[in-house]
Design a protein around this motif. Structure first.
Motif, short mmCIF file in Angstrom:
data_model
loop_
_atom_site.label_atom_id
_atom_site.label_comp_id
_atom_site.label_asym_id
_atom_site.label_seq_id
_atom_site.Cartn_x
_atom_site.Cartn_y
_atom_site.Cartn_z
N SER A 197 -4.33 10.21 3.40
CA SER A 197 -4.18 8.75 3.22
C SER A 197 -2.72 8.34 3.26
O SER A 197 -2.41 7.26 3.74
CB SER A 197 -4.80 8.32 1.90
OG SER A 197 -3.89 8.49 0.83
N VAL A 198 -1.84 9.19 2.76
CA VAL A 198 -0.46 8.75 2.63
C VAL A 198 0.14 8.45 4.00
O VAL A 198 0.66 7.36 4.24
CB VAL A 198 0.40 9.79 1.90
CG1 VAL A 198 1.86 9.41 1.93
CG2 VAL A 198 -0.05 9.92 0.48
N TRP B 227 0.86 -1.19 0.00
CA TRP B 227 0.00 0.00 0.00
C TRP B 227 0.89 1.23 0.00
O TRP B 227 0.61 2.23 -0.65
CB TRP B 227 -0.90 0.04 1.23
CG TRP B 227 -1.76 -1.18 1.43
CD1 TRP B 227 -2.01 -2.15 0.51
CD2 TRP B 227 -2.45 -1.55 2.61
NE1 TRP B 227 -2.83 -3.10 1.05
CE2 TRP B 227 -3.11 -2.76 2.35
CE3 TRP B 227 -2.58 -0.98 3.87
CZ2 TRP B 227 -3.90 -3.41 3.29
CZ3 TRP B 227 -3.36 -1.63 4.81
CH2 TRP B 227 -4.02 -2.83 4.52
N PHE C 200 2.15 2.18 -3.34
CA PHE C 200 1.14 2.90 -4.11
C PHE C 200 0.92 4.30 -3.55
O PHE C 200 0.80 5.26 -4.30
CB PHE C 200 -0.17 2.11 -4.12
CG PHE C 200 -0.22 1.10 -5.22
CD1 PHE C 200 -0.95 1.36 -6.37
CD2 PHE C 200 0.50 -0.08 -5.13
CE1 PHE C 200 -0.98 0.45 -7.39
CE2 PHE C 200 0.47 -0.99 -6.16
CZ PHE C 200 -0.27 -0.73 -7.30
N ALA C 201 0.85 4.40 -2.24
CA ALA C 201 0.55 5.69 -1.63
C ALA C 201 1.66 6.69 -1.92
O ALA C 201 1.40 7.80 -2.38
CB ALA C 201 0.35 5.54 -0.13
N ILE D 206 -1.38 5.46 5.61
CA ILE D 206 -0.86 4.18 5.11
C ILE D 206 0.55 3.94 5.62
O ILE D 206 0.91 2.82 5.98
CB ILE D 206 -0.97 4.15 3.57
CG1 ILE D 206 -2.43 4.02 3.19
CG2 ILE D 206 -0.15 3.01 3.01
CD1 ILE D 206 -2.71 4.10 1.72
N THR E 44 1.94 7.53 -5.66
CA THR E 44 0.81 8.38 -6.07
C THR E 44 1.01 9.78 -5.52
O THR E 44 0.83 10.78 -6.23
CB THR E 44 -0.52 7.83 -5.51
OG1 THR E 44 -0.68 6.51 -5.98
CG2 THR E 44 -1.69 8.67 -5.94
#
Lengths: 462, 490
Positions: free
Chosen positions: A246-247, A172, A175-176, A250, A179
């Motif tokens: 979110s980053v 995750w 991806f985090a 995570i 992104t």
């Protein structure tokens, strides 16, 4: 250049009047001149060369360490049983945290229509991106065989015949963070295009015309373009806001999803996000105070801007402090002996020194910002902010190392020792960060001119 | 106020695009825009260093569809994000699971018995995929709708226009507009308060790419395709040469390979007299678990047995399971059966537990060839026999252990069965290395128990009711149907 304004203090609060965001009576051209002046100057100030030189030397140290690591393997770090997550993840979380302020300033403050953000958002966004670059370095090189880094991503390959495990927080994270890096760059670049167009239109050198011409994509400032641009900017801000939250959530899952006592807690996501904003703002202040002094941007980055940031630092610092307290409460309240021990050990175990450095730097020291003088005196706030970042580095150190060194099995308990490579890589990462930042200050618009002009009082109002 | 080319819209060098009027502050620009719209102009545009409030209605700009594009992409990303995780981690739909897909199969990670696909664990990545694709859609969609990048624009030729990105405001009325008239439009602009008016002209002389450039670009693009094509071709082909390693990560390791000369030298001589890399154990040392002085337990040979002839088996000869019939026949002719123990060694207690253990081990190690009932119809054996029939392989049928030669306690005492398991016999390979000693004895016990059940050799069942005759078992074709029915429980 700007005319000098007698009233330099815009920190007073008068309910009847908005305190000005820009001082010195600057008009549109004045703003342009002031910002472009940095880059149009024939030679940057001497100190710029000094900083760049120092930063590049540290960058070379970092390069050497990374080379050594790649040739000899990750064993050159101090990571070993039981602390398999040593300094690299501490540094990673530290830098990613710093990288949160930029997007927060540009996105969240934008959505809340906090106009004061316009003077500082560009530099903060740049800082974000450079911090994320530093952050990405550590997990990037820790994978051992970096030349197959693309195995991190779900790329169909016949010979690997495998896919990433999508239920792992570490994935995750891939991806985090990627992104986040991508979206931050898009956001930053998009915000910069109109200003790069200003550079293009003022540039006299051939190379400059070519490069800035290319980068500005032919921007003319057309009203039809501005219309779509503003909507796109709002959408990006609306996307970046949950993204930024979110980053670090995570990142905190990396710890919270595991079962190690001291990590396995639901408070981690909000607490990490607050800490990230805290350290990020501290870094912005640390950078902007010298920058505004050096380039004479006092009229644009005013004391009020700095004061606002200091208030945020104090607020988030207290959130972090609350989280520290709650962690202890829950450890006691849960009645789980491992959990209680983990926290007792943090404060009074063999890493007590790290814990108390963390608490003093993060919770106690920022309290001075209650006093107005402290939060409006540039040199003083830089000192406080440096302490904050030291404290935040130690926070990640405390979380990672103390928990790992005292896990479930007493026979594997140990004391963590970093190697010289660990230390030099941390120092070297500052070299990378400052190299990028000094270059940015010289070659790109440090202040979002178009945005500042947009929130300036109209000439006719006067 | 335009300086040159007053009279012609187009001459051979340039073409009039429109008139560009300058204003000094945003308010006058908005007013001018408003008036232009009311005057009926539609092909207009305003230029400003920052987004000016109220300009959209003044110019009659319609709201962009960008948010809907982004929404569409975002909704699509939900499915792409979830689908990617479902597919790659071996999710399933009814009977179908993606790890069985013929191309790029999914990969199942079994972690603490959790499901391969579960929404909560897949939310974070889905979220990031949505944000990333929406951000791309916003960014690229915005530039696309704005028809940017456009690196050559006649507007940039107007020197005054350079201040459009600094502090001045411009209104352009395009020549393509129906209302446009060189003279009257200029007059109107002046009337609306334009500070100055410029012509925007497209230069017709130099805006064509040289024709050879296109050709070169095309050729270059084709040439660039060659390397990836070559790589993909190489990847899709089989080759006898080892794969090319760009980074030879673990091919060369700082270690000595087996069966090579030792690199360790001292005073220009090999440190080890035999110069070998592999070191033999020190004389007299016994490796853990290899103390097998007790011949009854470890070899099935009576402890008081004194070999009269030189003993080539069991320790002396190395057998392979791949031996041919002929080799099997040339096994030591005169075998002294009396050397084998006829009772279980004293360390082994024969009880039900031992036989049960033997059953489990037998089913694991032996049943594949000899069949669960030990009557020689194991699956490996069936397959091998079938292959042998077509001449594709050589195979000696796995014996039925109910064969008189095997079950006869005189000809085949316990110790010999043990020895067969440990070191193999004929074409049967040795299992001593896989099966610990105690388990081998357990198997022996189970084999004996099986033989006691009186199960008939397969072929004999159909042929000759009474026969325990060895002729029946000499056939290489065991029946295939008996397996399940005859699986015994001791």
């Amino acid at each position: 250049m700007a005319t000098v304004n007698p009233i330099l203090d815009n920190t007073y609060d008068d309910a009847g009047e908005r305190s000005p965001l820009i001082l010195g009576g600057l008009d549109y051209a004045g703003v342009t001149d002031e910002v472009c002046g940095i880059w149009e100057a024939d030679k940057p100030p001497k100190i710029w060369f000094v900083v760049l030189g120092a930063a590049i030397s540290l960058l070379m140290v970092l390069g050497g360490c990374v080379g050594h690591l790649l040739m000899d393997g990750v064993g050159v770090w101090g990571n070993n049983n039981p602390a398999y997550w040593g300094w690299p993840i501490v540094n990673f979380v530290f830098w990613v945290g710093i990288g949160h302020a930029g997007t927060l300033i540009s996105a969240i403050l934008f959505l809340f229509r906090q106009n004061w953000r316009t003077s500082i958002n560009r530099a903060a966004e740049a800082m974000t991106i450079f911090a994320v670059v530093c952050a990405g370095l550590f997990p990037g090189v820790h994978i051992g065989r970096v030349w197959v880094f693309y195995w991190l991503f779900p790329i169909p390959t016949e010979h690997l015949a495998m896919w990433p495990n999508f239920r792992s927080p570490l994935l995750w994270d891939v991806f985090a963070v990627s992104t986040y890096a991508t979206v931050s760059i898009l956001f930053w670049y998009m915000g910069m295009v109109p200003d790069i167009a200003t550079f293009r239109d003022r540039c006299t050198s051939k190379i400059g015309k070519f490069v800035y011409g290319l980068l500005s994509l032919g921007w003319t400032g057309s009203a039809r373009a501005w219309h779509r641009y503003e909507i796109a900017y709002t959408i990006l801000a609306a996307l970046a806001t949950p993204l930024v939250l979110s980053v670090h959530t995570i990142v905190s899952f990396d710890f919270a999803v595991s079962q190690v006592p001291g990590w396995h807690t639901t408070i981690f996501p909000p607490y990490f996000v607050a800490g990230a904003i805290f350290s990020g703002f501290a870094m912005v202040v640390t950078l902007l105070v010298p920058v505004r002094k050096l380039y004479g941007l006092e009229n644009l980055i005013t004391i009020r801007h700095l004061e606002n940031m200091n208030k945020i630092i104090m607020a988030t610092g207290m959130m972090v402090g609350t989280a520290y307290g709650i962690e202890f409460f829950i450890a006691w309240y849960s009645g789980v002996p491992y959990e209680s021990y983990a926290f007792y050990n943090r404060a009074f175990g063999n890493y007590w020194w790290a814990y108390w450095i963390m608490v003093s730097c993060n919770v106690l020291i920022p309290q001075v910002f209650w006093i107005k003088w402290c939060r409006t005196t540039p040199w003083f706030m830089v000192i406080i902010c440096v302490f904050v970042n030291i404290g935040m580095w130690f926070e990640r150190f405390v979380i990672t190392i103390t928990s790992l060194c005292r896990d479930f099995v007493p026979s594997s308990w140990a004391y963590f020792h970093p190697t010289w490579v660990d230390i030099m890589m941390l120092i070297g990462s500052f070299g990378l960060f400052f190299t990028l930042f000094t270059l940015f200050c010289r070659y790109l618009p440090v202040i979002a001119m178009a945005e500042v002009k947009g929130v300036m009082p109209r000439p006719k109002d006067h | 106020m335009a300086e040159e080319n007053k009279n012609s819209n187009t001459d051979e060098n340039s073409k009039l695009i429109g008139l560009v009027a300058q204003f000094d502050d945003p308010e006058s620009l908005v007013q001018a825009c408003d008036q232009a719209r009311q005057a009926g102009y539609t092909k207009t545009d305003a230029f400003s260093p920052f987004p000016v409030h109220g300009i959209d209605p003044a110019l009659g700009i319609k709201r962009t569809i960008l948010p809907f594009i982004v929404l569409g992409i975002a909704v699509g990303a939900v499915f792409i994000g979830l689908g990617m995780q479902w597919y790659t981690n071996g999710g399933s739909l009814g009977e179908f699971s993606t790890d069985e897909s013929p191309v790029f199969p999914g990969y199942r990670f079994k972690i603490s018995g959790k499901p391969y696909f579960s929404l909560p664990a897949n939310i974070p990545v889905t979220f990031e995929v949505i944000v990333l694709s929406s951000a791309f859609a916003t960014f690229f969609g915005m530039w696309f709708l704005n028809k940017l990048p456009m690196l050559s624009n006649p507007l940039h030729r107007i020197s005054r226009f350079k201040r459009a990105t600094n502090d001045k405001f411009f209104l352009m009325i395009e020549q393509a507009d129906e209302q446009f008239d060189r003279g009257s439009t200029e007059a109107q602009l002046n009337e609306w308060g334009a500070v100055s008016i410029d012509e925007c002209r497209r230069d017709l002389t130099d805006n064509n790419l040289p024709s050879w450039l296109r050709l070169f670009a095309l050729m270059g693009a084709i040439l660039l395709l060659l390397p990836p094509v070559a790589i993909f071709r190489a990847m899709g082909m089989t080759s006898r040469a080892p794969r090319l390693h760009v980074v030879p990560d673990m091919d060369w390791q700082d270690k000595s390979k087996t069966q090579t000369v030792s690199p360790i030298m001292m005073n220009d001589r090999y440190l080890f007299a035999d110069e070998r890399v592999m070191r033999a154990p020190v004389d007299g040392s016994v490796a853990r678990g290899q103390l097998d002085a007790d011949t009854e337990l470890y070899q099935g040979i009576k402890s008081d047995y004194v070999p009269t002839v030189s003993l080539t088996t069991p320790q002396g000869s190395v057998r392979t399971g791949l031996g041919t019939q002929d080799e099997a026949e040339t096994a030591p002719p005169a075998e002294d059966v009396s050397m084998y123990v006829t009772e279980f060694p004293k360390e082994i207690t024969v009880d039900e537990a031992l036989v049960k253990r033997g059953q489990v081990r037998f089913n694991i190690y032996c049943a594949a060839c000899h069949g669960y009932a030990a009557n020689g119809d194991g699956l490996v054996n069936q397959r091998a026999v079938a292959l042998a029939a077509t001449g594709k392989a050589q195979w000696t049928s796995a014996k039925s252990l109910h064969d008189a030669t095997v079950s006869n306690a005189e000809k085949n005492p316990l110790g010999r069965i043990f020895e067969t398991i440990s070191n193999g016999r004929g074409t049967m390979g040795p299992y001593g290395a896989q099966i610990p000693t105690a388990d081998r004895w357990a198997i022996v016990a189970y084999v004996k128990a099986l033989q006691e059940t009186g199960i008939k050799p397969v072929v004999a069942v159909s042929d000759d009711e009474s026969g325990e005759g060895s002729e029946a078992n000499d056939t290489d074709e065991p029946a295939t149907t008996q397996e399940d029915k005859t699986q015994p429980t001791p």
